[in-house]
Design an enzyme around this catalytic site. Structure first.
Site, PDB file in Angstrom:
ATOM      1  N   ASP A  81      57.608  41.939  47.877  1.00 53.68           N
ATOM      2  CA  ASP A  81      56.358  41.210  48.093  1.00 53.68           C
ATOM      3  C   ASP A  81      55.668  40.381  46.850  1.00 53.68           C
ATOM      4  OD1 ASP A  81      55.903  43.926  46.549  1.00 53.68           O
ATOM      5  OD2 ASP A  81      53.693  43.589  46.836  1.00 53.68           O
ATOM      6  N   GLU A 176      54.584  46.559  46.111  1.00 52.05           N
ATOM      7  CA  GLU A 176      54.501  46.962  44.708  1.00 52.05           C
ATOM      8  C   GLU A 176      53.293  46.333  44.041  1.00 52.05           C
ATOM      9  OE1 GLU A 176      55.359  46.313  40.344  1.00 52.05           O
ATOM     10  OE2 GLU A 176      54.912  45.066  41.681  1.00 52.05           O
TER      11      GLU A 176
END
Length: 410
Positions: A81, A176
């Protein structure tokens, strides 16, 4: 290797994988799953074994051992991400060969310029191949450079069986950037003794200390009355919120702190006379000082409650992660090996605390000690993000060197 790294980063960057903290799914956005599935196919193509993806988008793969020695299984992780701070949609990376050390016009029409005047470290990259944004999005080198470097290092090891190594595990994780990366990570299935996140910044970064971290939401409730007849009746929630913030130590904020100094950071303030909420993150390296900061928040709230009533202020506070140093110190050799790997490659290790967190912060407390190594990127989370492809090569080489050192030491 350099061209392969550039190709990989650009192809991953073009997939919009921005996470979304308001989503309750894992991964929090469909783009992350799209990239995860791409990575599964690529891992199979380069010859990795036991390639899996679970229902939450966690990708794992194995490079089997090719040595007779008993070598501990080590892992390398990166996250798919990108940050919520700036758009990651329609990323259009620019490649600048032989950077001349001068201003880089990222976007002429919007007058977005990456300049060494604003970012002095940029001048150090003269002669490098740089990958930048087009000035309208972030780049996503955080952490797609890490994915590229791990993938390229594994491909290199497969192509060079003369390099002896133990069993290597690789994982690519979602979410994350919103602090949920390890929440559904199966440490048992990953089955490594140690791991490294490849999620650091400039060349040489080696990190095994992170913040202790908490989030706090302060809700202030007031009484809204017509201002013409409000005397003695109105309680203004927005003003209570202002008093709350004013009671925090003014200089203990991100813009005034560095190194090992902690802070209170006001992320957002929303509201009106009836109700106003403040969202904070609280950070400190020292566990005692961290707890003191949380106590301070509660004390200020209690003082305001005494003044405005029991229901005027509520505090919703939760710990997010802890300083991974506590879990890495007992197995400090994993840091020492990464340090030696860099030295062997004439890279000067820069050992410093992470003024933030990585997946490794949480994974270290889940039984997988996990320091962090550099990717080579700068200015993460915004339109001025860039990375040196030359330093990406060095990051991939460090991964290979770490693997060699573990085998040699066995």
């Amino acid at each position: 290797m350099k061209n392969k790294l550039i190709e990989r980063l650009i192809s991953y960057a073009k997939v919009d994988t921005q996470s979304n903290e308001n989503s309750q799914t894992t991964p929090s956005t469909p783009g992350q799953l799209a990239l995860a599935n791409m990575l599964v196919e690529e891992l199979k193509e380069i010859g990795m074994k036991d390639v899996t993806i679970d229902e939450n988008g966690y990708v794992m793969a194995t490079l089997p051992s090719n040595t007779e020695k008993e070598v501990p299984t080590i892992g390398f992780l990166a996250h798919v991400d990108t940050a919520t701070d700036f758009t990651g949609k329609n990323v259009n990376p620019q490649v600048i060969e032989q950077y001349d050390g001068k201003d880089i016009v990222l976007n002429e029409s919007l007058n977005v310029v990456l300049s060494p005047k604003e970012f002095p470290e940029l001048a150090d990259y003269a002669g490098h191949t740089l990958i930048t944004t087009d000035g309208t999005t972030l780049l996503g080198a955080d952490n797609k450079a890490g994915i590229s470097e791990i993938m390229t290092a594994m491909e290199y090891l497969i192509a060079h069986p003369e390099i002896k190594h133990g069993k290597i595990r690789v994982a690519f994780t979602p979410d994350e950037e919103i602090g949920r990366g390890p929440h559904k990570f199966d440490v048992e299935a990953f089955n490594a003794k140690f791991a490294y996140t490849v999620d650091g910044g400039p060349l040489g970064e080696l990190q095994y200390e992170s913040f202790n971290a908490a989030a706090a939401k302060i809700t202030c409730k007031g009484t809204n009355v017509h201002p013409g007849t409000a005397k003695g009746k109105m309680v203004n929630a927005a003003k209570i919120a202002m008093q709350f913030h004013a009671a925090l130590p003014e200089n203990e904020a991100p813009e005034f702190t560095e190194g090992y100094e902690g802070f209170y950071h006001l992320l957002s303030i929303k509201g009106d006379v009836s109700e106003t909420s403040l969202s904070y993150i609280i950070r400190d390296f020292d566990r005692d000082r961290f707890n003191e900061r949380k106590d301070t928040v509660q004390k200020i709230a209690n003082n305001l409650k005494a003044k405005y009533g029991e229901n005027s202020v509520t505090v919703d506070m939760n710990d997010q992660y802890y300083n991974m140093r506590e879990k890495i110190e007992p197995v400090k050799e994993i840091v020492d090996i990464a340090y030696k790997a860099m030295k062997n490659l004439d890279i000067e290790p820069v050992v410093k605390p992470i003024r933030g967190g990585t997946d490794g912060s949480q994974l270290s407390y889940m039984g997988l000690p996990c320091p962090n190594i550099f990717t080579g990127g700068e200015n993460f989370h915004g339109k001025y993000e860039y990375i040196s492809a030359d330093n990406m090569v060095k990051a991939a080489n460090v991964i290979v060197e770490i693997v060699k050192l573990f085998e040699e030491r066995a």
